[in-house]
Write a protein that holds these residues in place. Structure first.
Motif, PDB file in Angstrom:
ATOM      1  N   ALA A 162      -1.702   6.055  -1.267  1.00 48.62           N
ATOM      2  CA  ALA A 162      -0.507   6.326  -0.464  1.00 48.62           C
ATOM      3  C   ALA A 162       0.704   6.670  -1.329  1.00 48.62           C
ATOM      4  CB  ALA A 162      -0.187   5.115   0.404  1.00 48.62           C
ATOM      5  N   ARG A 163       0.444   6.974  -2.626  1.00 45.05           N
ATOM      6  CA  ARG A 163       1.525   7.337  -3.550  1.00 45.05           C
ATOM      7  C   ARG A 163       2.627   6.271  -3.587  1.00 45.05           C
ATOM      8  NH1 ARG A 163      -1.952   9.862  -5.464  1.00 45.05           N
ATOM      9  NH2 ARG A 163      -2.221  12.097  -5.375  1.00 45.05           N
ATOM     10  N   PRO A 164       2.263   5.011  -3.914  1.00 39.64           N
ATOM     11  CA  PRO A 164       3.269   3.947  -3.932  1.00 39.64           C
ATOM     12  C   PRO A 164       4.252   4.159  -5.080  1.00 39.64           C
ATOM     13  CG  PRO A 164       1.248   3.186  -4.944  1.00 39.64           C
ATOM     14  CD  PRO A 164       0.950   4.544  -4.381  1.00 39.64           C
ATOM     15  N   ARG A 165       5.393   3.497  -4.990  1.00 37.13           N
ATOM     16  CA  ARG A 165       6.384   3.629  -6.065  1.00 37.13           C
ATOM     17  C   ARG A 165       6.148   2.608  -7.166  1.00 37.13           C
ATOM     18  NH1 ARG A 165      11.678   3.526  -2.805  1.00 37.13           N
ATOM     19  NH2 ARG A 165      12.623   3.867  -4.840  1.00 37.13           N
ATOM     20  N   LEU A 166       5.372   1.553  -6.817  1.00 35.93           N
ATOM     21  CA  LEU A 166       5.011   0.542  -7.819  1.00 35.93           C
ATOM     22  C   LEU A 166       3.521   0.255  -7.683  1.00 35.93           C
ATOM     23  CD1 LEU A 166       5.751  -1.784  -9.884  1.00 35.93           C
ATOM     24  CD2 LEU A 166       6.007  -3.254  -7.884  1.00 35.93           C
ATOM     25  N   LEU A 167       2.829   0.197  -8.821  1.00 37.40           N
ATOM     26  CA  LEU A 167       1.419  -0.179  -8.809  1.00 37.40           C
ATOM     27  C   LEU A 167       1.267  -1.475  -9.604  1.00 37.40           C
ATOM     28  CD1 LEU A 167      -1.482   0.799  -7.967  1.00 37.40           C
ATOM     29  CD2 LEU A 167      -1.711   1.629 -10.303  1.00 37.40           C
ATOM     30  N   ILE A 168       0.681  -2.494  -8.956  1.00 37.55           N
ATOM     31  CA  ILE A 168       0.399  -3.744  -9.670  1.00 37.55           C
ATOM     32  C   ILE A 168      -1.048  -3.680 -10.136  1.00 37.55           C
ATOM     33  CG2 ILE A 168       0.188  -6.249  -9.449  1.00 37.55           C
ATOM     34  CD1 ILE A 168       2.359  -6.121  -7.261  1.00 37.55           C
ATOM     35  N   ALA A 169      -1.259  -3.756 -11.449  1.00 38.84           N
ATOM     36  CA  ALA A 169      -2.618  -3.729 -11.997  1.00 38.84           C
ATOM     37  C   ALA A 169      -2.921  -5.122 -12.556  1.00 38.84           C
ATOM     38  CB  ALA A 169      -2.713  -2.669 -13.091  1.00 38.84           C
ATOM     39  N   GLY A 219       0.833  -1.209   0.000  1.00 33.37           N
ATOM     40  CA  GLY A 219       0.000   0.000   0.000  1.00 33.37           C
ATOM     41  C   GLY A 219       0.854   1.240   0.000  1.00 33.37           C
ATOM     42  N   ASP A 220       1.783   1.281   0.940  1.00 28.00           N
ATOM     43  CA  ASP A 220       2.630   2.449   1.083  1.00 28.00           C
ATOM     44  C   ASP A 220       3.676   2.530  -0.035  1.00 28.00           C
ATOM     45  OD1 ASP A 220       3.703   4.697   2.346  1.00 28.00           O
ATOM     46  OD2 ASP A 220       5.253   3.482   3.299  1.00 28.00           O
ATOM     47  N   GLN A 221       4.328   1.400  -0.318  1.00 30.08           N
ATOM     48  CA  GLN A 221       5.367   1.354  -1.361  1.00 30.08           C
ATOM     49  C   GLN A 221       4.875   0.653  -2.636  1.00 30.08           C
ATOM     50  OE1 GLN A 221       8.903   2.304  -0.906  1.00 30.08           O
ATOM     51  NE2 GLN A 221       7.962   3.468   0.734  1.00 30.08           N
ATOM     52  N   ILE A 222       4.054  -0.406  -2.415  1.00 29.51           N
ATOM     53  CA  ILE A 222       3.513  -1.170  -3.552  1.00 29.51           C
ATOM     54  C   ILE A 222       1.985  -1.161  -3.463  1.00 29.51           C
ATOM     55  CG2 ILE A 222       3.498  -3.395  -4.764  1.00 29.51           C
ATOM     56  CD1 ILE A 222       6.108  -4.114  -3.357  1.00 29.51           C
TER      57      ILE A 222
END
Length: 557
Positions: A175-182, A92-95
């Motif tokens: 949370a502005r993550p650095r990676l988003l898994i779609a 959530g926070d990072q991913i």
């Protein structure tokens, strides 16, 4: 942090599941690199291990899933060594994650706004009162939902599929993550909605500098949306590289098959072949049927439903509004439109499962509304249907033999011995082994079940088959096989198909004629080539332009 260093570096990843039959290795030695701000897509069929790889990365492996080997380096730290508490600080926070099915991933009894606040709180962003409400509205607006403050107070059931998906995007990026898994983020949506959402997601992630990992079975979509492709098959990476390079020159036989089978890319190939005056021989270009006889004539068909309005008052919904078309013998007519366009309601009236409010359906000149019960029963032999969901349309308690034999016994065709012979013939026709007779639907894959559904539809030698989204639930390779099977059967048996679908890429490959519907009305109809090459209505043009991958130039294939 070195900006040239990878954000994600997965090395030799192994993931196993414990089942009643022992240990199953779902991911076998996968390597994957994602750089900050990069978009990568993992492509493969069901069971290829693509979602398992992504879930291992975010620490959400289902059931008995366990990482049994390898490293999952994220920002230099190996997540495979993290316990659940440490993973929670990353998740959530990072991913971030945008899951596939918005209905099962939103809590039906909580308001949308509450669910977004909850995801902020889970990531230690604890805002109170008005500030929290404002932040929720900002996030929803950012995900492309107009009138966000009012929408935040609504429940998931008051949202359309596309709106729910946007709410999940708002949560995934909260949370502005650095990676988003779609994970298949738009597979259940209409192409135009899919396009808007993916355009929006692209703009948003570029603005925020978020890297995106797409999980999809749609090669066209993957190539259009990601700069880098990773092709998975049976738990292994079989090929990876820049998207266009892989599409234009696939090296691995499996990737070559995927590129051949993807409907959107087949559409692109048809277009390119036409531009060069060639014939695209690997594609099921609809053959020119000889007959001009009309089998089904739909005349000024309308259907009204009584529905309850917001205050409990009765309202009339005009679901189908003055629709007319002809289906010719041996032709395939595609009825195309988005959810709610009325296409399935038309199919149900053609099948005589719904009575029209006004208008007529004629079968070879006979008005279906004039038939008595016995005549209708006899008529049903000529009109059969294959539904979208092969899981729901076969009785799980019936053996495959009984599933296919049922229409024969209901219509009292032949004796037990001749019916057995017919079932065996039908299994041959749909390229299934005769030994399948003794099996049950739950022992078969989705594609095999759909073959059984086609065999059952053919049992009574019909003249017309209504295919209601008959391939939309299947993987591309299986979908391609079923479409080829339908094309072969049509040629062999002179069948006429009424193809109900929202997938224009499939229509391009299979149909002779097309009727485009929007909000109950026909906006355009004609020969498939004319409509694709020169759409007259902006709605049709938008539908065609939204097919993922259609704009990709494949070059020499």
């Amino acid at each position: 942090m070195d900006p040239t260093a990878p954000l994600v570096d997965i090395k030799d990843l192994h993931v196993s599941f414990t089942t009643s039959n022992g240990v199953v290795e779902a991911v076998r030695g996968v390597n994957l690199t994602i750089y900050p701000g990069q978009s990568v897509a993992i492509v493969g069929e069901s069971g290829s291990g693509k979602s398992t790889t992504a879930m291992a990365l975010i620490g959400l492996l289902p059931g008995t899933g366990k990482v049994t080997g390898g490293e999952i380096n994220f920002d230099g730290k190996d997540l495979a060594t993290f316990d659940e508490k440490k993973m929670q600080s990353i998740r959530g926070d990072q991913i971030g994650l945008v899951p596939q099915d918005p209905m099962s991933n939103l809590n039906p009894v909580w308001r949308i706004g509450t669910q977004i606040k909850e995801s902020l709180r889970a990531n230690n962003i604890d805002l109170k009162g008005k500030t929290a409400d404002e932040r929720v509205a900002e996030l929803l607006e950012e995900a492309g939902l107009p009138d966000a403050a009012r929408r935040a107070k609504q429940f998931p059931h008051e949202f359309s599929g596309g709106m729910r998906q946007r709410a999940l995007i708002a949560m995934g990026l909260a949370a502005r993550p650095r990676l988003l898994i779609a994970d298949e983020p738009t597979s259940a949506l209409d192409v135009t909605v899919q396009r808007q959402i993916l355009d929006h997601l692209e703009g948003l992630t570029q603005e925020l500098g978020t890297a995106v990992l797409f999980i999809t079975h749609d090669l066209g979509l993957a190539a259009e949306r990601a700069s880098h492709l990773v092709v998975m098959h049976r738990g292994r990476v079989v090929e990876s590289g820049p998207s266009l390079e892989i599409l234009q020159d696939p090296q691995h036989p499996y990737t070559q098959r995927l590129v051949q089978a993807a409907p959107s890319l087949a559409s692109a190939r048809i277009r390119e072949a036409k531009a060069h005056g060639e014939h695209a021989d690997d594609i099921m270009m609809a053959s020119e049927p000889s007959s001009n006889e009309t089998v089904i004539k739909v005349e000024n068909l309308s259907k009204e439903f009584q529905i309850r309005g917001a205050k409990g008052d009765k309202k009339t919904l005009l679901a189908v509004d003055d629709v007319s078309f002809d289906l010719k013998k041996g032709h395939t007519l595609a009825l195309v439109g988005e959810s709610g366009s009325g296409k399935s309601t038309v199919a149900n009236m053609v099948l005589n499962l719904l009575d029209p409010t006004s208008g007529k359906v004629y079968y070879k000149g006979t008005d279906l509304s004039t038939l008595g019960r016995k005549e209708l029963f006899d008529m049903r032999r000529k009109l059969q249907v294959v539904f979208q969901n092969p899981y729901g349309s076969l009785d799980p308690m019936y053996s495959i033999f009984r599933c296919i034999e049922e229409p024969l016994s209901v219509h009292k065709v032949g004796n037990r011995k001749s019916r057995e012979k017919r079932v065996a013939e039908l299994l041959d026709m749909v390229a299934m082994p005769r030994s399948a007779m003794r099996r049950f639907p739950n022992e078969l894959s989705g594609g095999q079940r759909q073959r059984i559904a086609v065999a059952r539809a053919l049992a009574l030698n019909p003249e017309v088959i209504v295919l209601d989204e008959a391939v939309s639930a299947l993987d591309v390779l299986v979908q391609n096989q079923i479409l080829h099977l339908l094309a072969d059967l049509q040629e062999e048996l002179g069948l006429s198909y009424l193809f109900i679908t929202h997938d224009l890429a499939v229509v391009r490959q299979t149909a002779d004629d097309v009727v485009v519907m929007k909000q109950g009305k026909v906006v355009e109809q004609g020969r498939i080539d004319d409509i694709f090459d020169n759409p007259q209505d902006p709605y049709t043009e938008n539908l065609i332009n939204s097919v993922p991958g259609l704009g990709i130039t494949l070059g020499a294939s």
